[in-house]
Each structure stands twice: as structure tokens, then as C-alpha cells.
Design a protein around this motif. Structure first.
Motif, PDB file in Angstrom:
ATOM      1  N   MET A  81      -5.350   7.232  -2.402  1.00 17.01           N
ATOM      2  CA  MET A  81      -4.235   8.586  -3.135  1.00 17.01           C
ATOM      3  C   MET A  81      -3.899   7.951  -4.443  1.00 17.01           C
ATOM      4  N   THR A  82      -4.650   8.474  -5.521  1.00 21.12           N
ATOM      5  CA  THR A  82      -4.469   7.464  -6.802  1.00 21.12           C
ATOM      6  C   THR A  82      -3.266   8.102  -7.191  1.00 21.12           C
ATOM      7  N   LEU A  83      -2.387   7.207  -7.827  1.00 21.91           N
ATOM      8  CA  LEU A  83      -1.195   7.214  -8.402  1.00 21.91           C
ATOM      9  C   LEU A  83      -1.209   7.127  -9.750  1.00 21.91           C
ATOM     10  N   THR A  84      -1.842   8.305 -10.488  1.00 21.72           N
ATOM     11  CA  THR A  84      -2.179   8.469 -11.686  1.00 21.72           C
ATOM     12  C   THR A  84      -0.863   8.190 -12.897  1.00 21.72           C
ATOM     13  N   GLU A  85       0.442   8.385 -12.261  1.00 20.09           N
ATOM     14  CA  GLU A  85       1.316   8.492 -13.139  1.00 20.09           C
ATOM     15  C   GLU A  85       1.855   7.076 -13.427  1.00 20.09           C
ATOM     16  N   TYR A  86       1.225   6.114 -13.091  1.00 17.36           N
ATOM     17  CA  TYR A  86       1.455   4.585 -13.151  1.00 17.36           C
ATOM     18  C   TYR A  86       0.263   3.752 -13.991  1.00 17.36           C
ATOM     19  N   LEU A  87      -0.603   4.717 -14.164  1.00 17.57           N
ATOM     20  CA  LEU A  87      -1.753   4.017 -14.892  1.00 17.57           C
ATOM     21  C   LEU A  87      -1.833   4.300 -16.332  1.00 17.57           C
ATOM     22  N   ASP A  88      -2.582   3.408 -16.965  1.00 21.83           N
ATOM     23  CA  ASP A  88      -2.907   3.533 -18.373  1.00 21.83           C
ATOM     24  C   ASP A  88      -4.315   3.906 -18.372  1.00 21.83           C
ATOM     25  N   MET A  89      -4.181   5.452 -18.419  1.00 17.27           N
ATOM     26  CA  MET A  89      -5.461   6.220 -18.334  1.00 17.27           C
ATOM     27  C   MET A  89      -6.410   5.962 -19.429  1.00 17.27           C
ATOM     28  N   MET A 108     -12.705  -4.369  -6.207  1.00 13.18           N
ATOM     29  CA  MET A 108     -12.779  -3.190  -5.072  1.00 13.18           C
ATOM     30  C   MET A 108     -11.625  -3.478  -4.356  1.00 13.18           C
ATOM     31  N   GLY A 109     -11.335  -2.376  -3.486  1.00 14.44           N
ATOM     32  CA  GLY A 109      -9.923  -2.324  -2.907  1.00 14.44           C
ATOM     33  C   GLY A 109     -10.005  -0.869  -1.992  1.00 14.44           C
ATOM     34  N   ASN A 110      -9.466  -1.017  -0.710  1.00 12.40           N
ATOM     35  CA  ASN A 110      -9.406   0.167   0.409  1.00 12.40           C
ATOM     36  C   ASN A 110      -8.005   0.445   0.381  1.00 12.40           C
ATOM     37  N   SER A 111      -7.606   1.800   0.549  1.00  8.30           N
ATOM     38  CA  SER A 111      -6.375   2.330   0.651  1.00  8.30           C
ATOM     39  C   SER A 111      -5.530   1.938  -0.522  1.00  8.30           C
ATOM     40  N   MET A 112      -4.337   1.021   0.098  1.00  8.02           N
ATOM     41  CA  MET A 112      -3.492   0.530  -1.050  1.00  8.02           C
ATOM     42  C   MET A 112      -4.287  -0.257  -1.940  1.00  8.02           C
ATOM     43  N   GLY A 113      -5.286  -1.054  -1.366  1.00  4.83           N
ATOM     44  CA  GLY A 113      -6.190  -1.852  -2.356  1.00  4.83           C
ATOM     45  C   GLY A 113      -6.737  -1.132  -3.349  1.00  4.83           C
ATOM     46  N   SER A 114      -7.025   0.120  -2.992  1.00  3.83           N
ATOM     47  CA  SER A 114      -7.819   0.781  -4.126  1.00  3.83           C
ATOM     48  C   SER A 114      -6.648   1.434  -5.222  1.00  3.83           C
ATOM     49  N   VAL A 115      -5.523   1.549  -4.635  1.00  3.73           N
ATOM     50  CA  VAL A 115      -4.419   1.592  -6.037  1.00  3.73           C
ATOM     51  C   VAL A 115      -4.289   0.420  -6.783  1.00  3.73           C
ATOM     52  N   GLY A 116      -4.249  -0.729  -5.911  1.00  2.00           N
ATOM     53  CA  GLY A 116      -4.431  -2.091  -6.792  1.00  2.00           C
ATOM     54  C   GLY A 116      -5.828  -2.347  -7.987  1.00  2.00           C
ATOM     55  N   THR A 117      -6.952  -1.710  -7.348  1.00  2.00           N
ATOM     56  CA  THR A 117      -8.201  -1.560  -8.018  1.00  2.00           C
ATOM     57  C   THR A 117      -7.678  -0.712  -9.477  1.00  2.00           C
ATOM     58  N   PHE A 118      -7.390   0.532  -9.038  1.00  2.00           N
ATOM     59  CA  PHE A 118      -6.754   1.213 -10.549  1.00  2.00           C
ATOM     60  C   PHE A 118      -5.997   0.696 -11.373  1.00  2.00           C
ATOM     61  N   HIS A 119      -4.942  -0.069 -10.712  1.00  2.00           N
ATOM     62  CA  HIS A 119      -3.904  -0.922 -11.488  1.00  2.00           C
ATOM     63  C   HIS A 119      -4.430  -1.954 -12.363  1.00  2.00           C
ATOM     64  N   VAL A 120      -5.364  -2.821 -11.652  1.00  2.00           N
ATOM     65  CA  VAL A 120      -5.949  -3.936 -12.503  1.00  2.00           C
ATOM     66  C   VAL A 120      -6.926  -3.555 -13.361  1.00  2.00           C
ATOM     67  N   LEU A 121      -7.702  -2.517 -13.102  1.00  2.00           N
ATOM     68  CA  LEU A 121      -8.603  -1.892 -14.300  1.00  2.00           C
ATOM     69  C   LEU A 121      -7.873  -1.362 -15.486  1.00  2.00           C
TER      70      LEU A 121
END
Length: 87
Positions: free
Chosen positions: A44-52, A15-28
Motif C-alpha cells: 500500500m504505497t504511502l505517496t504522501e511521504y515520498l519525494d515523487m 526489493m521489498g515485500n509488504s512493509m519492505g516495499s514501502v521501504g523500497t519506495f522510500h530508499v528510491l
């Protein structure tokens, strides 16, 4: 840490808030087998950097407050974009 503490490996959440939530998406997206689910909040989800495809393997509970100063309407739009992509 898993070896030192009595941790149930099948119930590890991130779980993460703000930039921590970007990290949440990243580690998932990087380690989908390690985490059972993720809870990103106020992001603000940075989908371009994620493995969808990897993210589709993890339950995600996306939280945004209506009074968030980071533009909740834009966060909702991004959430709907993720939903369209199968998340």
C-alpha cells in the motif's frame, strides 16, 4: 559494503515485500542515484511521504498478486495513481 565486496555500482537494485516495499519506495526516493531500480511487491504505497520527483528517476517494477490478502484492487488503484503522477 561497496568497498568490501566487488559490487557493480551501476546494478544495485532494491526489493521489498509488504512493509519492505514501502521501504523500497522510500530508499528510491531518498537515494535515487544509488539504486538502479526498485521492485516493491504487495504494498500500500504511502505517496504522501515520498519525494515523487526523485522516484521518477528510477525504474520501478510494481508487483501485486491477484490473491494477495491486502486488497489487490486497492493496490491497483494506487499503482494507477502513481502512473498518473509520472512513475
Amino acid at each position: 559494503m561497496l568497498e568490501k565486496w566487488n559490487i557493480d555500482r551501476y546494478h544495485i537494485f532494491v526489493m521489498g515485500n509488504s512493509m519492505g516495499s514501502v521501504g523500497t519506495f522510500h530508499v528510491l526516493s531518498q537515494w535515487p542515484r544509488l539504486f538502479r531500480a526498485g521492485v516493491p511487491t504487495g504494498t500500500m504505497t504511502l505517496t504522501e511521504y515520498l519525494d515523487m520527483e526523485a522516484l521518477k528517476k528510477s525504474p520501478i517494477y510494481f508487483l501485486v498478486g491477484t490473491e494477495d490478502s491486502n486488497d489487490p484492487a486497492d493496490m491497483r488503484r494506487r499503482y494507477l495513481e502513481l502512473k498518473e503522477q509520472g512513475l
